[in-house]
Design an enzyme around this catalytic site. Structure first.
Site, mmCIF file in Angstrom:
data_model
loop_
_atom_site.group_PDB
_atom_site.id
_atom_site.type_symbol
_atom_site.label_atom_id
_atom_site.label_comp_id
_atom_site.label_asym_id
_atom_site.label_seq_id
_atom_site.Cartn_x
_atom_site.Cartn_y
_atom_site.Cartn_z
ATOM 1 C CG ASP A 334 -18.220 9.657 11.771
ATOM 2 O OD1 ASP A 334 -18.802 10.490 11.582
ATOM 3 O OD2 ASP A 334 -17.779 8.888 10.572
ATOM 4 C CG ASP A 336 -16.424 12.422 9.649
ATOM 5 O OD1 ASP A 336 -16.121 11.095 9.306
ATOM 6 O OD2 ASP A 336 -17.423 12.789 9.618
ATOM 7 C CG ASP A 423 -14.369 7.876 9.656
ATOM 8 O OD1 ASP A 423 -14.046 6.807 10.178
ATOM 9 O OD2 ASP A 423 -15.142 7.934 8.640
HETATM 10 N N1 DCT Z 1 -18.447 11.128 2.067
HETATM 11 C C1 DCT Z 1 -17.758 10.978 1.083
HETATM 12 N N2 DCT Z 1 -17.330 9.714 0.491
HETATM 13 C C2 DCT Z 1 -18.259 8.600 0.929
HETATM 14 C C3 DCT Z 1 -19.073 8.798 1.966
HETATM 15 C C4 DCT Z 1 -19.106 9.999 2.325
HETATM 16 O O1 DCT Z 1 -17.007 11.806 0.683
HETATM 17 N N3 DCT Z 1 -18.088 7.703 0.226
HETATM 18 C C5 DCT Z 1 -18.702 12.451 2.663
HETATM 19 C C6 DCT Z 1 -19.954 12.558 2.991
HETATM 20 C C7 DCT Z 1 -20.202 13.180 4.481
HETATM 21 C C8 DCT Z 1 -18.912 13.055 5.003
HETATM 22 O O2 DCT Z 1 -18.152 12.345 4.061
HETATM 23 C C9 DCT Z 1 -18.945 12.380 6.404
HETATM 24 O O3 DCT Z 1 -19.405 11.187 6.167
HETATM 25 P P1 DCT Z 1 -20.307 10.628 7.587
HETATM 26 O O4 DCT Z 1 -19.683 10.793 8.810
HETATM 27 O O5 DCT Z 1 -20.912 9.537 7.431
HETATM 28 O O6 DCT Z 1 -21.570 11.624 7.332
HETATM 29 P P2 DCT Z 1 -21.944 13.039 8.359
HETATM 30 O O7 DCT Z 1 -22.736 13.921 7.613
HETATM 31 O O8 DCT Z 1 -20.633 13.405 9.082
HETATM 32 O O9 DCT Z 1 -22.878 12.371 9.478
HETATM 33 P P3 DCT Z 1 -22.581 12.035 11.002
HETATM 34 O O10 DCT Z 1 -22.970 13.317 11.430
HETATM 35 O O11 DCT Z 1 -23.770 11.104 11.601
HETATM 36 O O12 DCT Z 1 -21.214 11.571 11.335
HETATM 37 MG MG MG Z 2 -19.498 11.995 10.597
#
Ligand code: DCT
Ligand code: MG
Length: 499
Positions: A334, A336, A423
Site C-alpha cells: 500500500d 502510507d 492509508d
Molecule cells: N503500523 C502502526 N500501527 C499498526 C500497524 C502498523 O504504527 N497497528 C506501522 C508500522 C509500519 C507502518 O505502520 C506501515 O504499515 P504497513 O503498510 O502495513 O507496512 P509497510 O512497512 O509499509 O509494508 P508495505 O511496504 O508492504 O506496505
Molecule cells: Mg505500507
C-alpha cells in the site's frame, strides 16, 4: 513475504526410496534393526544384501522408521547421505548409528553384529564444518532491532525467507509466542553485514533459539528445511495464505472459510451464505490490482493526487510518504502518508474533505474513515498492535496509469487505471514526530523500540507520545532524532529500520 525464488534455486530433497519386500527369517539379534540405503547401492544389491543378512538371523527393515537402530550406506558421500536422512521423517536421525557398508560386511563375516567403531561411522558433515572452518566472529549484535542498522540488503535471505514461512504459519494458528521468537530471530539475521558462512557464525548471536538454529543447519546441509517445505505444501497454509491476501480478510475469517471446506476465492465469492463486509467486498472487487505490489513511481503519483486535493482544504498541509517507501523499499502493498497542518486543531475535517474531493473526481473506489479518538491524557499503550487514535482513512484509489512516471502505453491492457491501497493518517502537530516514527516501521523495528523503552528505560512509547515512568512525565519531541535521544539511542535512519 516469501518469494518463491530462493527455494526453487536450491537442490530439491529426494523422494523416499522404494523399498523391497522379502520373507523374513527368524531374528537372532533383536537389539539391532538394520536399514540398507538403496541410493548408490542399487536396488538389486540391496535386495541381495537384505536376503543375506536375514538368512543369518539379522533383522532388516524395508522402510526407514524410528525403530531402525543401524542405517547402512554404501558409497554415499557424507553430505549427500545426511541431507537425504534429514529429509526422512525420523524424529532424531542423530541418535541412530549411521554406518558404512564395512560394518555390515564385518558383521556378516562374524555372523553377529560387530561392535560399532569410529571407522564405521559416517560423520555428519556439519560436525566437520564446525571443526574445520575458522570462526568468523561478528561484532556484538544487540537483541533490540532499534540498536541495529538493518538495510534492505539482506545477506541471509535464504534463512529469513524460511523463518518467515514459519512466522506466517504461526500467525494463522494464532501462536503468538512462537511468532515472537521467530520474528526476532529473522530480524537479527536481516541485520547481519554478511551471510552466515558456517554454523559457528551463529555463536553469540542473540534471539536464535534451538528451532531456528536447527532450521539454519538443515538449510546448510540440504539446501532447504523440511519443516518449511512441509508447511509450503500444506493445503491449509496455502488456502489461508490465499484468503488472507484479500483486503479485509484476517486469519480468523480465513480459518472460518477453510473449515467450511472452501479452498478458492471463487468458491468464497459464489457461496450465498457468506456475507462479505464492505472492506472484504472491495477486497474481492479490486483483488487483481491490489494483490499486486505498488511501485515507487505509483506511490509518487498517488502522493501528487493527495497533495493536490489536500491543499484545497488548507494551503499549509504537508504530506509525507511513510511506511516501507520511506525505508527505501521500491515496492509495497500500500502507500502510507502522514498529513499534517502546523497550526494546532486546524486538522479537524481534513480527511472528510480529501475523501469528498477524491469522490468528486471519480477516483474514490473505497473509503473507511476513522475519526480521531485521541485523548491527550492517555498513557502510551503497552500493546503495540492496538491501532493509534489519530484521524485516519483506509482507501482504494483509482490511479490513472498515464499519471505514473515512466509509464508506457500497453495496447493489450484492458484498462487505463490501477486500483491502489492508500492509508492517510492525520496526527496533531505535537504528536507528529511520534506518528512519523511509528508509521515508518518496520513493524519489528517498532516492536523493539517499545520493548527497549519499557525494559531498558522504564518508558512507554507509542505512536502518540513517550512517557517516563520514573519521573511520571511526557517527554516532548519535535523530530524523530529527539525521540531517539530521549531513549538514549543512536539515531537510526529510516532506511536502516528494515528490521
Ligand atoms: N503500523 C502502526 N500501527 C499498526 C500497524 C502498523 O504504527 N497497528 C506501522 C508500522 C509500519 C507502518 O505502520 C506501515 O504499515 P504497513 O503498510 O502495513 O507496512 P509497510 O512497512 O509499509 O509494508 P508495505 O511496504 O508492504 O506496505
Ligand atoms: Mg505500507
Amino acid at each position: 513475504m516469501l518469494q518463491a525464488t530462493p527455494w526453487t534455486l536450491l537442490r530439491k530433497r529426494r523422494q523416499p526410496e522404494v523399498t523391497c519386500a522379502h520373507p523374513k527369517q527368524e531374528t537372532k539379534f533383536r537389539d539391532v534393526i538394520m536399514y540398507l540405503v538403496e541410493r548408490r547401492m542399487g536396488k538389486s544389491r540391496r535386495m541381495f544384501l537384505t536376503s543375506l543378512a536375514r538368512s543369518k538371523g539379522f533383522c532388516v527393515e524395508d522402510t526407514l522408521s524410528d525403530k531402525v537402530t543401524h542405517i547402512i550406506a554404501e558409497a554415499n558421500p557424507a553430505h549427500e547421505l545426511w541431507s537425504w536422512l534429514h529429509g526422512q521423517s525420523l524424529t532424531d536421525p542423530d541418535s541412530t548409528n549411521v554406518l558404512d557398508i564395512s560394518w555390515f560386511t564385518e558383521s556378516m563375516e562374524a555372523g553377529r553384529p560387530v561392535l560399532v567403531e569410529a571407522k564405521h561411522c559416517i560423520q555428519k558433515p556439519s560436525l566437520q564444518l564446525k571443526k574445520t572452518l575458522p570462526a568468523n566472529p561478528l561484532p556484538t549484535v544487540s537483541q533490540y532491532a532499534c540498536q541495529r542498522r538493518t538495510t534492505l540488503d539482506n545477506h541471509n535471505k535464504v534463512f529469513t525467507d524460511a523463518l518467515e514461512v514459519l512466522i506466517e504459519n504461526y500467525e494463522f494458528s494464532d501462536n503468538k509466542g512462537a511468532c515472537v521468537g521467530f520474528r526476532r530471530a529473522a530480524s537479527v539475521l536481516k541485520s547481519l553485514p554478511k551471510p552466515l558462512r558456517c554454523l559457528k557464525d551463529m555463536e553469540g548471536l542473540p534471539c536464535l533459539g534451538d528451532d531456528t538454529k536447527a532450521i539454519i543447519e538443515e538449510i546448510y546441509e540440504c539446501g532447504s528445511s523440511s519443516r518449511v517445505e512441509n508447511i509450503l505444501s500444506d493445503e491449509k497454509y496455502q488456502t489461508l495464505k490465499l484468503f488472507t491476501s484479500v483486503f479485509g480478510v484476517g486469519p480468523k475469517t480465513g480459518d472460518k472459510w477453510y473449515r467450511r471446506g472452501l479452498r478458492a476465492l471463487e468458491q468464497v465469492h459464489s457461496e450465498p451464505s457468506i456475507q462479505l463486509n464492505k472492506m472484504q467486498a472491495a477486497g474481492f472487487l479490486y483483488y487483481e490490482d491490489i494483490s499486486k505490489p505498488v511501485s515507487r513511481a505509483e506511490a509518487k503519483a498517488v502522493g501528487c493526487i493527495i497533495e493536490e486535493v489536500a491543499s484545497c482544504f488548507s494551503s499549509s498541509v504537508t504530506i509525507t510518504l511513510t511506511g516501507g517507501f520511506r525505508r527505501g523499499k521500491e515496492f509495497g502493498h500500500d502507500v502510507d502518508f502522514l498529513l499534517s497542518i502546523p497550526e494546532p486543531g486546524k486538522e479537524d475535517g481534513l480527511l472528510p474533505a480529501v475523501i469528498d474531493r477524491l469522490r468528486k473526481q471519480g477516483i474514490l473506489l473505497y473509503s473507511d474513515l476513522q475519526e480521531s479518538t485521541l485523548q491527550q491524557w492517555k498513557r502510551p499503550s503497552r500493546c503495540f498492535d492496538s491501532m493509534d487514535h489519530f484521524q485516519k482513512c483506509f482507501l482504494i484509489v483509482k490511479l490513472w496509469t498515464r499519471l505514473v512516471e515512466g509509464h508506457r502505453e500497453d495496447p493489450s491492457s484492458r484498462r487505463d487505471w490501477k486500483a491502489v491501497r492508500v492509508d492517510l493518517v492525520v496526527p496533531p502537530v505535537d504528536c507528529y514526530a511520534f506518528a512519523l516514527l511509528g508509521w515508518s516501521g518496520s513493524t519489528q523495528f517498532e516492536r523493539d523500540l517499545r520493548r527497549f523503552a519499557r525494559l531498558e528505560r522504564r518508558m512507554l512509547l507509542d505512536n502518540h507520545a513517550l512517557y517516563d515512568k520514573t519521573t511520571n512525565t511526557f517527554l516532548q519531541a519535535k523530530t524523530e532524532e529527539d525521540i531517539f535521544a530521549h531513549l538514549g539511542l543512536d539515531y537510526i535512519e529510516p532506511w536502516q529500520r528494515n528490521a
